[in-house]
Design a protein around this motif. Structure first.
Motif, PDB file in Angstrom:
ATOM      1  N   THR A  21      -5.768   5.203   1.886  1.00 52.66           N
ATOM      2  CA  THR A  21      -6.039   3.850   1.521  1.00 52.66           C
ATOM      3  C   THR A  21      -5.040   2.890   2.554  1.00 52.66           C
ATOM      4  N   THR A  22      -5.509   1.716   2.634  1.00 52.83           N
ATOM      5  CA  THR A  22      -4.547   0.689   3.379  1.00 52.83           C
ATOM      6  C   THR A  22      -4.343  -0.270   2.601  1.00 52.83           C
ATOM      7  N   ARG A  23      -3.656  -1.371   2.839  1.00 47.50           N
ATOM      8  CA  ARG A  23      -3.361  -2.704   2.138  1.00 47.50           C
ATOM      9  C   ARG A  23      -4.699  -3.245   1.952  1.00 47.50           C
ATOM     10  N   ALA A  24      -5.628  -3.210   2.445  1.00 51.82           N
ATOM     11  CA  ALA A  24      -6.738  -3.982   2.363  1.00 51.82           C
ATOM     12  C   ALA A  24      -7.684  -3.413   1.272  1.00 51.82           C
ATOM     13  N   GLY A  25      -8.237  -4.605   0.624  1.00 50.83           N
ATOM     14  CA  GLY A  25      -9.397  -4.396  -0.441  1.00 50.83           C
ATOM     15  C   GLY A  25      -9.067  -4.772  -1.688  1.00 50.83           C
ATOM     16  N   GLY A  26      -7.711  -4.964  -2.065  1.00 46.82           N
ATOM     17  CA  GLY A  26      -7.307  -5.175  -3.489  1.00 46.82           C
ATOM     18  C   GLY A  26      -7.196  -6.732  -4.067  1.00 46.82           C
ATOM     19  N   VAL A  27      -6.418  -6.733  -5.223  1.00 45.60           N
ATOM     20  CA  VAL A  27      -6.425  -8.048  -5.959  1.00 45.60           C
ATOM     21  C   VAL A  27      -4.873  -8.288  -5.987  1.00 45.60           C
ATOM     22  N   SER A  28      -3.924  -7.562  -5.724  1.00 45.00           N
ATOM     23  CA  SER A  28      -2.687  -7.785  -5.923  1.00 45.00           C
ATOM     24  C   SER A  28      -2.160  -8.972  -5.102  1.00 45.00           C
ATOM     25  N   ARG A  29      -1.106  -9.562  -5.684  1.00 50.73           N
ATOM     26  CA  ARG A  29      -0.446 -10.773  -4.893  1.00 50.73           C
ATOM     27  C   ARG A  29       0.739 -10.225  -4.309  1.00 50.73           C
ATOM     28  N   ALA A  30       1.055 -11.028  -3.087  1.00 50.43           N
ATOM     29  CA  ALA A  30       2.238 -10.862  -2.447  1.00 50.43           C
ATOM     30  C   ALA A  30       3.449 -10.501  -3.377  1.00 50.43           C
ATOM     31  N   PRO A  31       4.367  -9.668  -2.971  1.00 48.51           N
ATOM     32  CA  PRO A  31       4.273  -9.028  -1.854  1.00 48.51           C
ATOM     33  C   PRO A  31       3.855  -7.744  -1.833  1.00 48.51           C
ATOM     34  N   TYR A  32       3.054  -7.515  -2.816  1.00 47.89           N
ATOM     35  CA  TYR A  32       2.076  -6.115  -2.990  1.00 47.89           C
ATOM     36  C   TYR A  32       0.893  -6.189  -2.624  1.00 47.89           C
ATOM     37  N   ASP A  33       0.433  -7.413  -1.990  1.00 43.35           N
ATOM     38  CA  ASP A  33      -0.854  -7.452  -1.394  1.00 43.35           C
ATOM     39  C   ASP A  33      -1.341  -6.363  -0.447  1.00 43.35           C
ATOM     40  N   ALA A  34      -2.553  -5.894  -0.621  1.00 40.77           N
ATOM     41  CA  ALA A  34      -3.465  -6.482  -1.673  1.00 40.77           C
ATOM     42  C   ALA A  34      -3.815  -5.152  -2.482  1.00 40.77           C
ATOM     43  N   LEU A  35      -3.976  -3.906  -1.864  1.00 36.54           N
ATOM     44  CA  LEU A  35      -4.362  -2.939  -2.507  1.00 36.54           C
ATOM     45  C   LEU A  35      -3.154  -2.052  -3.000  1.00 36.54           C
ATOM     46  N   ASN A  36      -2.513  -2.683  -3.876  1.00 37.71           N
ATOM     47  CA  ASN A  36      -1.173  -1.778  -4.201  1.00 37.71           C
ATOM     48  C   ASN A  36      -1.680  -1.144  -5.465  1.00 37.71           C
ATOM     49  N   LEU A  37      -1.433   0.408  -5.228  1.00 40.80           N
ATOM     50  CA  LEU A  37      -1.652   1.509  -6.276  1.00 40.80           C
ATOM     51  C   LEU A  37      -0.598   2.006  -6.838  1.00 40.80           C
ATOM     52  N   GLY A  38       0.375   1.557  -6.790  1.00 37.60           N
ATOM     53  CA  GLY A  38       1.464   1.969  -7.549  1.00 37.60           C
ATOM     54  C   GLY A  38       1.739   1.198  -8.948  1.00 37.60           C
ATOM     55  N   ALA A  39       2.085   1.997 -10.097  1.00 42.03           N
ATOM     56  CA  ALA A  39       2.159   1.505 -11.385  1.00 42.03           C
ATOM     57  C   ALA A  39       3.723   1.406 -11.453  1.00 42.03           C
ATOM     58  N   GLY A  40       4.610   1.694 -10.726  1.00 43.91           N
ATOM     59  CA  GLY A  40       6.057   1.529 -11.138  1.00 43.91           C
ATOM     60  C   GLY A  40       6.872   0.647  -9.796  1.00 43.91           C
ATOM     61  N   VAL A  41       6.186  -0.479  -9.526  1.00 42.93           N
ATOM     62  CA  VAL A  41       6.919  -1.244  -8.582  1.00 42.93           C
ATOM     63  C   VAL A  41       6.869  -2.754  -8.822  1.00 42.93           C
ATOM     64  N   ALA A  42       6.822  -2.972 -10.326  1.00 45.29           N
ATOM     65  CA  ALA A  42       6.787  -4.227 -10.924  1.00 45.29           C
ATOM     66  C   ALA A  42       5.579  -5.458 -10.685  1.00 45.29           C
ATOM     67  N   ASP A  43       4.511  -4.635  -9.974  1.00 51.42           N
ATOM     68  CA  ASP A  43       3.323  -5.275  -9.943  1.00 51.42           C
ATOM     69  C   ASP A  43       2.435  -5.635 -11.136  1.00 51.42           C
ATOM     70  N   ASP A  44       1.625  -6.532 -11.214  1.00 51.75           N
ATOM     71  CA  ASP A  44       0.791  -6.758 -12.380  1.00 51.75           C
ATOM     72  C   ASP A  44       0.028  -5.558 -12.782  1.00 51.75           C
ATOM     73  N   PRO A  45       0.223  -4.946 -13.930  1.00 51.68           N
ATOM     74  CA  PRO A  45      -0.611  -3.757 -14.303  1.00 51.68           C
ATOM     75  C   PRO A  45      -1.863  -3.842 -14.329  1.00 51.68           C
TER      76      PRO A  45
END
Length: 249
Positions: A21-45
């Protein structure tokens, strides 16, 4: 609305779905934008779960992930995992083998090397997280051995080395470079500005060759210099992209 999903697909044999995957295609907000798949980086679960759902749809089924600890432990996944809870972990492992029809496995990275393997004829796949410590510990060898133990033939294995920090960008102290190179000589490198460095993709490729995996392709993109990919070393607080592979069936 999420942007269009962008996955760097690789061919690992008939019926195998594989890519990075790349960063493109997801719903996470900065600084995790956009396709963050990591559950342990303090992004919105909820955002991470939604992003993993997008990748599952691309893969054709739920994707199993582990909790990565920079070791050499391997989990063998026999049935599809992750449909009920996309954030679930199969345990503290750095390599996963998919050993059942349609089983998809993935690893999360933001500079470390994601490695995908498959024996399409045997219906077996694996995803490997190969950072500096894991490479030295033997995680690549452990994953290949687990595949062979499950019924794969080394001569049929195909591998793909995904995007990671490249040798010209990965500066380390000279003592650390020498320590890693003592275990995997091919990792010794120099940055583009002339200081000691590590080339982890070259090390992974060399190890694969030594354990009998000759069909190896490389996606030669440097996470440190490529804004379309997550890089912990570049950004500090950031997301994770994934290497994902799904077995035939």
């Amino acid at each position: 609305m999420p942007r269009e999903l962008v996955v760097l697909a690789v061919d690992l044999g008939p019926g195998v779905r594989a890519g990075f995957t790349t960063r493109a295609g997801g719903v996470s907000r900065a600084p995790y934008d956009a396709l963050n798949l990591g559950a342990g980086v303090a992004d919105d679960p909820a955002a991470v779960a939604a992003n993993r759902g997008l990748v599952a749809r691309w893969a054709g089924g739920p994707v199993a992930y582990g909790t990565q600890v920079h070791g050499r432990a391997v989990a063998v996944v026999l049935v599809p995992v992750g449909a009920a809870d996309p954030l679930a972990s199969v345990g503290e492992v750095d390599a996963l083998v998919g050993a059942g029809p349609g089983v998809a496995v993935g690893v999360l990275v933001a500079d470390c090397v994601p490695v995908l393997l498959a024996d399409a004829q045997a219906g077996l796949v694996a995803a490997v997280h190969a950072g500096r410590r894991g490479l030295v510990a033997g995680v690549v060898e452990a994953a290949v051995e687990a595949l062979v133990d499950a019924g794969a033939d080394r001569s049929r294995l195909r591998a793909a080395i995904g995007p990671s920090i490249a040798g010209p960008s990965y500066e380390v102290p000279a003592e650390l470079r020498d320590e890693v190179a003592a275990a995997v000589p091919e990792t010794a490198a120099t940055t583009s500005w002339g200081t000691p460095a590590l080339d982890l993709p070259a090390g992974v490729a060399a190890v694969l060759g030594r354990v009998g995996v000759d069909d190896v392709q490389r996606v030669g993109r440097d996470t440190y210099t490529d804004p379309d990919l997550f890089s912990f070393r570049r950004d500090g607080t950031t997301g994770r992209f994934a290497g994902v592979v799904r077995a035939p069936g």
